[in-house]
Design a protein around this motif. Structure first.
Motif, PDB file in Angstrom:
ATOM      1  N   GLU A  35       0.849  -1.176   0.000  1.00 35.71           N
ATOM      2  CA  GLU A  35       0.000   0.000   0.000  1.00 35.71           C
ATOM      3  C   GLU A  35       0.890   1.233   0.000  1.00 35.71           C
ATOM      4  O   GLU A  35       2.083   1.139   0.315  1.00 35.71           O
ATOM      5  CB  GLU A  35      -0.915   0.011   1.231  1.00 35.71           C
ATOM      6  N   CYS A  40       3.038   4.385   0.950  1.00 35.88           N
ATOM      7  CA  CYS A  40       3.762   4.682   2.184  1.00 35.88           C
ATOM      8  C   CYS A  40       3.054   5.790   2.964  1.00 35.88           C
ATOM      9  O   CYS A  40       2.720   6.833   2.396  1.00 35.88           O
ATOM     10  CB  CYS A  40       5.198   5.099   1.847  1.00 35.88           C
ATOM     11  N   SER A  41       2.831   5.550   4.248  1.00 35.71           N
ATOM     12  CA  SER A  41       2.141   6.540   5.070  1.00 35.71           C
ATOM     13  C   SER A  41       3.026   7.758   5.354  1.00 35.71           C
ATOM     14  O   SER A  41       2.529   8.823   5.710  1.00 35.71           O
ATOM     15  CB  SER A  41       1.714   5.908   6.398  1.00 35.71           C
ATOM     16  N   THR A  42       4.336   7.608   5.197  1.00 32.73           N
ATOM     17  CA  THR A  42       5.251   8.724   5.447  1.00 32.73           C
ATOM     18  C   THR A  42       5.339   9.664   4.252  1.00 32.73           C
ATOM     19  O   THR A  42       5.212  10.879   4.382  1.00 32.73           O
ATOM     20  CB  THR A  42       6.655   8.202   5.796  1.00 32.73           C
ATOM     21  N   GLN A  79       3.401   9.310   1.454  1.00 36.73           N
ATOM     22  CA  GLN A  79       2.138   9.309   0.718  1.00 36.73           C
ATOM     23  C   GLN A  79       2.297   8.769  -0.704  1.00 36.73           C
ATOM     24  O   GLN A  79       1.635   9.224  -1.631  1.00 36.73           O
ATOM     25  CB  GLN A  79       1.530  10.720   0.672  1.00 36.73           C
ATOM     26  N   THR A  81       6.838  12.074  11.639  1.00 38.82           N
ATOM     27  CA  THR A  81       7.703  11.780  10.500  1.00 38.82           C
ATOM     28  C   THR A  81       8.645  12.966  10.306  1.00 38.82           C
ATOM     29  O   THR A  81       8.493  14.019  10.942  1.00 38.82           O
ATOM     30  CB  THR A  81       6.883  11.560   9.227  1.00 38.82           C
TER      31      THR A  81
END
Length: 534
Positions: A447, A449-451, A453, A525
């Motif tokens: 998915e 990356c949450s860091t 985006q 982050t």
């Protein structure tokens, strides 16, 4: 080339690995809580018709409405009138009564069972039949999924139903007999077409058939068994369709086989030496299925019972991890960089540490040739589809360009997905397309990356420091009351503020006449920060 199928079953998912000479060539993964939809047949409900796109959205009971384009609808047959003038009058009458007919056909079947059809027909061109004249909201329509949900896009549908068996594909809404392009011999193609035509007349099967690659040199009695199986399956689907509760918005009419059985039907062939399964229940199911439909593979099915994981023994897990990386190393020292975006996939070829021996042109030529093997394998392994741009290293000699393109085409002949390749451009680029029916390996297992985006990179600590300085100055101009600023940020940013940027911090404190303090927040982050006004 020898081939093995490894079937790994766990409580969470089923996985099938195809090994070519001991090397992972393809991987299929099916999560038990999220089964694939391709091949399923639904009785759906039209939610919206879009004349501007010549498409409709259909509710098939999934989280997103599915997409049906007019080109994916079968052509509407009409009776052939003996008197052409009478037919023309009837056509005008049909057009004038079109809206009334549409309103009364809310529960009409999108595919009329051709098994019972005996009337000669003439096909109307699709281009002359607009979707708004064929579908309306709340209409029930029989559809089949051709593409799974990909990202934010719903499943792709067709009303051209196709039912596959081991050797044949039945097309109820067609009258065409086709032969797989992978069957080369003209004599064998003629034999199959003649025998299939004869068998269809014998069993009174209306519709079309396609002979799959596995049908090559298959005796007529096996083809006949397949036809009877498909005939019964289609009758079952039609019967199921008639039993559906009219108040239900959507209903699953036919579900495709599970991944292990589907792999036996579609993936095994004469070169398959062994099928290894690590689950007792699935092993028994596969053996029973193979005995009925693929008897030649029955004795090659093996039950794996060792303690070590089946995929670990064959290094499949390691290859899976490598298949999620951007960089693919070549044996010579060169490497590929693979980037998948929303619009396309790009593959860049680099010489890396490979220096060759004769000349630069020879080094580039050998690297590009080696890259064609790796590219073909990665396309299958990662299941990359859509538009693909291959950036080969520039070659000067036309013969070298032709050899690289020929090598790429030869490697792609082993690919089950349909591909189309252009010539090598002056810049060394090759444009190609590969049919996409399901999510790529990266989309299925990963998915964004949450860091970052999904960008693939983050702002440097220095950039964030400068943003903080600008924000402090803005706050000082806007608010006169704060006596102190507290910066809350990631440890890397705070370290830089207290070391390399300490002079800038001191100058800013002097300029504003306010104290600036710092707090580390490990949950932030590198791009996140807050400025607290005290």
């Amino acid at each position: 080339m020898s081939e093995e199928l490894l079937i790994n079953i766990s409580p969470m998912e089923s996985r099938v690995a195809v090994l070519d000479n001991g090397i992972l060539g393809e991987i299929y993964i099916e999560r038990h809580h999220k089964l694939g939809l391709v091949g399923n047949i639904y009785l759906g409900t039209v939610v919206r018709v879009l004349p501007g796109m010549q498409a409709a959205f259909v509710d098939i009971g999934q989280s997103r409405t599915a997409f049906l384009h007019v080109n994916d609808m079968q052509r509407e047959p009409r009776p052939v009138a003996e008197d052409k003038s009478k037919a023309a009058i009837n056509d005008k009458k049909e057009n004038s009564d079109n809206s009334a007919t549409t309103e009364t056909s809310t529960d009409s079947l999108a595919v009329t069972p051709p098994i019972v059809s005996t009337q000669s027909t003439e096909v109307m061109p699709v281009s002359k039949t607009l979707i708004q004249h064929r579908l309306h909201e709340s209409q029930r329509v029989l559809v089949q999924v051709t593409k799974d949900q990909l990202g934010s896009k719903g499943a792709r549908l067709t009303t051209n139903i196709s039912l596959p068996s081991r050797y044949l594909v039945y097309l109820p809404s067609s009258d065409h007999i086709g032969i797989s392009q992978r069957i080369d011999g003209e004599e064998e193609r003629t034999r199959l077409k003649t025998e299939l035509s004869s068998l269809m007349q014998t069993v009174n099967l209306k519709g079309g058939l396609i002979a799959r690659t596995a049908a090559e040199r298959v005796p007529v009695d096996k083809l006949e068994e397949d036809i009877y199986y498909l005939l019964q399956l289609w009758r079952t689907i039609c019967a199921r369709r008639q039993e559906i509760n009219h108040h239900q918005s959507s209903e699953l009419i036919y579900q495709e086989l599970s991944l292990p059985l589907r792999s036996i039907r579609d993936l095994v062939h004469a070169d398959t030496e062994k099928v290894i399964i690590d689950n007792t229940q699935i092993y028994e199911q596969v053996r029973y299925f193979a005995k009925e439909f693929v008897p030649f593979i029955y004795d090659k099915i093996v039950h794996y019972t060792a303690e070590q994981s089946l995929f670990d023994v064959h290094r499949v897990e390691d290859d899976l991890r490598d298949a999620l990386k951007r960089r693919v190393d070549l044996k010579s020292g060169g490497y590929l960089i693979i980037d998948q975006t929303e619009a396309m996939t790009t593959i860049d070829v680099n010489t890396g540490s490979f220096v060759g021996g004769r000349s630069l042109e020879d080094t580039v030529y050998k690297t590009n040739l080696e890259a064609t093997h790796a590219i073909a394998r990665q396309l299958r392994l990662r299941n990359l589809g859509g538009i693909i741009i291959l950036d080969f290293i520039d070659m000067l000699e036309q013969q070298h360009k032709d050899d690289v393109l020929e090598s790429l085409q030869a490697q792609l002949t082993q690919d089950y997905a349909k591909t189309k390749i252009t010539q090598v451009s002056e810049l060394g680029l090759v444009e190609m397309t590969r049919k996409r029916t399901r999510e790529s390996l990266g989309q299925q297992l990963c998915e964004p990356c949450s860091t970052c985006q999904g960008r693939g990179f983050v702002k440097t600590a220095e950039t964030v420091c400068f943003e903080i300085f600008r924000e402090i100055m803005r706050c000082a101009r806007t608010y006169n009351s704060p006596k102190k600023f507290t910066v809350v940020a990631h440890a890397a940013v705070i370290d830089l503020l207290l070391t390399s940027e300490s002079d800038t911090v001191a100058d800013l404190e002097y300029l504003l006449g306010r104290v600036i303090t710092f707090d580390v927040e490990n949950l932030y982050t590198q791009e996140q920060y807050d400025i607290v006004l005290d």
